[in-house]
Design a protein around this motif. Structure first.
Motif, mmCIF file in Angstrom:
data_model
loop_
_atom_site.group_PDB
_atom_site.id
_atom_site.type_symbol
_atom_site.label_atom_id
_atom_site.label_comp_id
_atom_site.label_asym_id
_atom_site.label_seq_id
_atom_site.Cartn_x
_atom_site.Cartn_y
_atom_site.Cartn_z
ATOM 1 N N ALA A 120 12.237 3.918 86.008
ATOM 2 C CA ALA A 120 12.272 2.453 85.908
ATOM 3 C C ALA A 120 13.660 1.964 85.506
ATOM 4 O O ALA A 120 14.204 1.018 86.094
ATOM 5 C CB ALA A 120 11.235 1.979 84.899
ATOM 6 N N PHE A 121 14.255 2.609 84.507
ATOM 7 C CA PHE A 121 15.529 2.138 83.984
ATOM 8 C C PHE A 121 16.677 2.344 84.963
ATOM 9 O O PHE A 121 17.708 1.655 84.873
ATOM 10 C CB PHE A 121 15.835 2.822 82.660
ATOM 11 C CG PHE A 121 14.917 2.423 81.527
ATOM 12 C CD1 PHE A 121 14.058 1.340 81.644
ATOM 13 C CD2 PHE A 121 14.903 3.143 80.333
ATOM 14 C CE1 PHE A 121 13.214 0.963 80.607
ATOM 15 C CE2 PHE A 121 14.070 2.777 79.291
ATOM 16 C CZ PHE A 121 13.221 1.686 79.430
ATOM 17 N N ALA A 122 16.514 3.269 85.899
ATOM 18 C CA ALA A 122 17.553 3.490 86.905
ATOM 19 C C ALA A 122 17.747 2.260 87.788
ATOM 20 O O ALA A 122 18.801 2.098 88.418
ATOM 21 C CB ALA A 122 17.206 4.701 87.763
ATOM 22 N N GLN A 123 16.743 1.373 87.821
ATOM 23 C CA GLN A 123 16.809 0.165 88.646
ATOM 24 C C GLN A 123 17.307 -1.049 87.870
ATOM 25 O O GLN A 123 17.448 -2.133 88.436
ATOM 26 C CB GLN A 123 15.415 -0.143 89.195
ATOM 27 C CG GLN A 123 14.768 1.001 89.954
ATOM 28 C CD GLN A 123 13.303 0.731 90.250
ATOM 29 O OE1 GLN A 123 12.907 -0.401 90.499
ATOM 30 N NE2 GLN A 123 12.475 1.768 90.213
ATOM 31 N N ALA A 124 17.595 -0.874 86.569
ATOM 32 C CA ALA A 124 17.896 -2.019 85.707
ATOM 33 C C ALA A 124 19.395 -2.248 85.558
ATOM 34 O O ALA A 124 20.178 -1.299 85.482
ATOM 35 C CB ALA A 124 17.274 -1.813 84.337
ATOM 36 N N ASP A 125 19.775 -3.523 85.506
ATOM 37 C CA ASP A 125 21.127 -3.905 85.115
ATOM 38 C C ASP A 125 21.172 -4.264 83.634
ATOM 39 O O ASP A 125 22.209 -4.160 82.987
ATOM 40 C CB ASP A 125 21.595 -5.112 85.937
ATOM 41 C CG ASP A 125 21.668 -4.792 87.424
ATOM 42 O OD1 ASP A 125 22.570 -4.020 87.808
ATOM 43 O OD2 ASP A 125 20.819 -5.290 88.182
ATOM 44 N N LEU A 126 20.025 -4.695 83.096
ATOM 45 C CA LEU A 126 19.922 -5.040 81.681
ATOM 46 C C LEU A 126 18.528 -4.655 81.201
ATOM 47 O O LEU A 126 17.533 -4.957 81.853
ATOM 48 C CB LEU A 126 20.171 -6.538 81.482
ATOM 49 C CG LEU A 126 20.303 -7.054 80.051
ATOM 50 C CD1 LEU A 126 21.207 -8.292 80.016
ATOM 51 C CD2 LEU A 126 18.946 -7.401 79.441
ATOM 52 N N ILE A 127 18.472 -3.980 80.062
ATOM 53 C CA ILE A 127 17.202 -3.600 79.432
ATOM 54 C C ILE A 127 17.113 -4.322 78.095
ATOM 55 O O ILE A 127 18.059 -4.295 77.291
ATOM 56 C CB ILE A 127 17.100 -2.079 79.208
ATOM 57 C CG1 ILE A 127 17.119 -1.342 80.544
ATOM 58 C CG2 ILE A 127 15.838 -1.728 78.416
ATOM 59 C CD1 ILE A 127 17.294 0.162 80.412
ATOM 60 N N TYR A 128 15.975 -4.958 77.863
ATOM 61 C CA TYR A 128 15.742 -5.696 76.622
ATOM 62 C C TYR A 128 14.525 -5.093 75.926
ATOM 63 O O TYR A 128 13.473 -4.917 76.537
ATOM 64 C CB TYR A 128 15.500 -7.173 76.948
ATOM 65 C CG TYR A 128 15.064 -8.011 75.774
ATOM 66 C CD1 TYR A 128 15.974 -8.461 74.830
ATOM 67 C CD2 TYR A 128 13.718 -8.364 75.614
ATOM 68 C CE1 TYR A 128 15.564 -9.240 73.752
ATOM 69 C CE2 TYR A 128 13.304 -9.144 74.544
ATOM 70 C CZ TYR A 128 14.239 -9.579 73.625
ATOM 71 O OH TYR A 128 13.835 -10.339 72.560
ATOM 72 N N PHE A 129 14.679 -4.765 74.639
ATOM 73 C CA PHE A 129 13.540 -4.235 73.876
ATOM 74 C C PHE A 129 13.683 -4.687 72.424
ATOM 75 O O PHE A 129 14.674 -5.337 72.049
ATOM 76 C CB PHE A 129 13.455 -2.709 73.987
ATOM 77 C CG PHE A 129 14.504 -1.937 73.214
ATOM 78 C CD1 PHE A 129 14.135 -1.106 72.165
ATOM 79 C CD2 PHE A 129 15.853 -2.008 73.541
ATOM 80 C CE1 PHE A 129 15.087 -0.377 71.442
ATOM 81 C CE2 PHE A 129 16.809 -1.276 72.837
ATOM 82 C CZ PHE A 129 16.426 -0.466 71.784
ATOM 83 N N ALA A 151 20.432 7.021 78.092
ATOM 84 C CA ALA A 151 20.837 7.521 79.412
ATOM 85 C C ALA A 151 21.165 6.366 80.351
ATOM 86 O O ALA A 151 22.148 6.413 81.103
ATOM 87 C CB ALA A 151 19.731 8.389 79.997
ATOM 88 N N ALA A 152 20.357 5.320 80.312
ATOM 89 C CA ALA A 152 20.615 4.150 81.158
ATOM 90 C C ALA A 152 21.918 3.475 80.760
ATOM 91 O O ALA A 152 22.699 3.037 81.617
ATOM 92 C CB ALA A 152 19.450 3.167 81.045
ATOM 93 N N ARG A 153 22.175 3.418 79.475
ATOM 94 C CA ARG A 153 23.430 2.821 79.000
ATOM 95 C C ARG A 153 24.629 3.621 79.487
ATOM 96 O O ARG A 153 25.641 3.045 79.921
ATOM 97 C CB ARG A 153 23.412 2.753 77.480
ATOM 98 C CG ARG A 153 24.584 1.982 76.876
ATOM 99 C CD ARG A 153 24.621 2.155 75.375
ATOM 100 N NE ARG A 153 25.552 1.244 74.729
ATOM 101 C CZ ARG A 153 25.985 1.411 73.493
ATOM 102 N NH1 ARG A 153 25.568 2.447 72.768
ATOM 103 N NH2 ARG A 153 26.839 0.544 72.962
#
Length: 298
Positions: A120-129, A151-153
């Motif tokens: 999922a995170f491989a498709q993200a430009d920004l992750i919010y949690f 890893a996404a960062r």
């Protein structure tokens, strides 16, 4: 279009109405609230919500609710033996008090599968949690979530973290502060609330909260401070913003969540941080004049 993935728990919300003893059923949750406001404020972004729910009718209603709001449900996991948590709001002079029923919430399993997170995170430009996202995870969920975010960062995704300190969700204060600090170390933008940070981390003032998270490695820290001065640091520059005073507060539910959405919406569209903070404050000001977490703002 760029992709924002908001990660966390969705809950049934029972919010009080003007007639005593009457409640409105809706859906809410801190990171869900931010996603809901963000899609209204950032039409140029694809907003997804990552959570775990059941296969019952109420869970089906949540999926329909998200889809109707324009929120991508690709990353909503379904579980056979769990469902959605519930909370009820009690209001006293505009301030809210919550009662929760979430012990078997499916969202406690949303980070159980590290491979699913990575995909999922491989498709993200920004992750919010948030700190609540982290707190409710079971088993290896916290470790999996932070490892996947790190890893996404490293791959270039921007990470935004609202500390959202809720001690009732943790074994003790030390555990909460330890995990929140770990989350801060893998985040680019951190959005704490000074009142909570002062109680649980011992920060003497908003500047102390700001400086502690900058020291953790964040390039941007915006310290929410209720109606008082907001302190920030962005790419080495510090400043303050005084939000507009609100006198007719009805319900402060989702004030911080909507502020975060307003901030991100303005920031990703290119606004400077002071302007983004002012825009965020204006969003929150409108939200606290309505009842419940999700209030029409346009």
């Amino acid at each position: 279009m760029k992709n924002l993935i908001s990660v966390g728990e969705a809950m049934v919300e029972m919010s009080p109405q003007s007639l005593p003893g009457h409640f409105h059923m809706g859906f809410a949750g801190d990171t869900l609230n931010t996603a809901w406001y963000a899609i209204r404020l950032s039409p140029n972004w694809n907003v997804s919500f990552m959570t775990a729910i059941g296969r019952d009718k109420t869970s089906d209603q949540l999926v329909s609710f998200l889809a109707d709001a324009g929120i991508d449900t690709t990353h909503v996991q379904r579980h056979d033996d769990r469902t959605i948590g519930l909370y009820m709001i009690a209001l006293e002079k505009g301030e809210r008090h919550f009662s929760y029923w979430r012990g078997q919430s499916a969202a406690r399993q949303l980070a159980a599968d590290r491979a699913r997170l990575d995909e999922a995170f491989a498709q993200a430009d920004l992750i919010y949690f948030s700190g609540i996202t982290l707190a409710v995870q079971e088993g290896d969920g916290r470790e999996n979530l932070l490892a996947a975010i790190a890893a996404a960062r490293s791959a270039g995704c921007q990470i935004v973290f609202d500390t959202n300190l809720r001690p009732a969700l943790w074994d003790d204060n030390e555990q909460m502060c330890d995990w929140v600090s770990k989350a801060a170390e893998v985040s680019d933008m951190i959005l704490p609330s000074h009142d909570d940070e002062a109680v649980h981390f011992g920060d003497a003032d908003p500047e102390a909260t700001r400086d502690r998270y900058v020291a953790a490695g964040a390039t941007t820290v915006v310290v929410k401070n209720g109606p008082r001065t907001i302190h920030y640091q962005h790419e080495g520059r510090q400043g303050v913003v005084q939000p507009a005073i609100v006198s007719d507060v009805v319900d402060t539910t989702a004030a911080g969540d909507s502020f975060n959405a307003g901030l991100l919406a303005a920031y990703v569209e290119g606004a400077a941080i002071p302007e983004a903070i002012r825009a965020a404050s204006n969003v929150a000001r409108r939200v606290i004049k309505g009842r419940g977490a999700l209030v029409p703002i346009k």
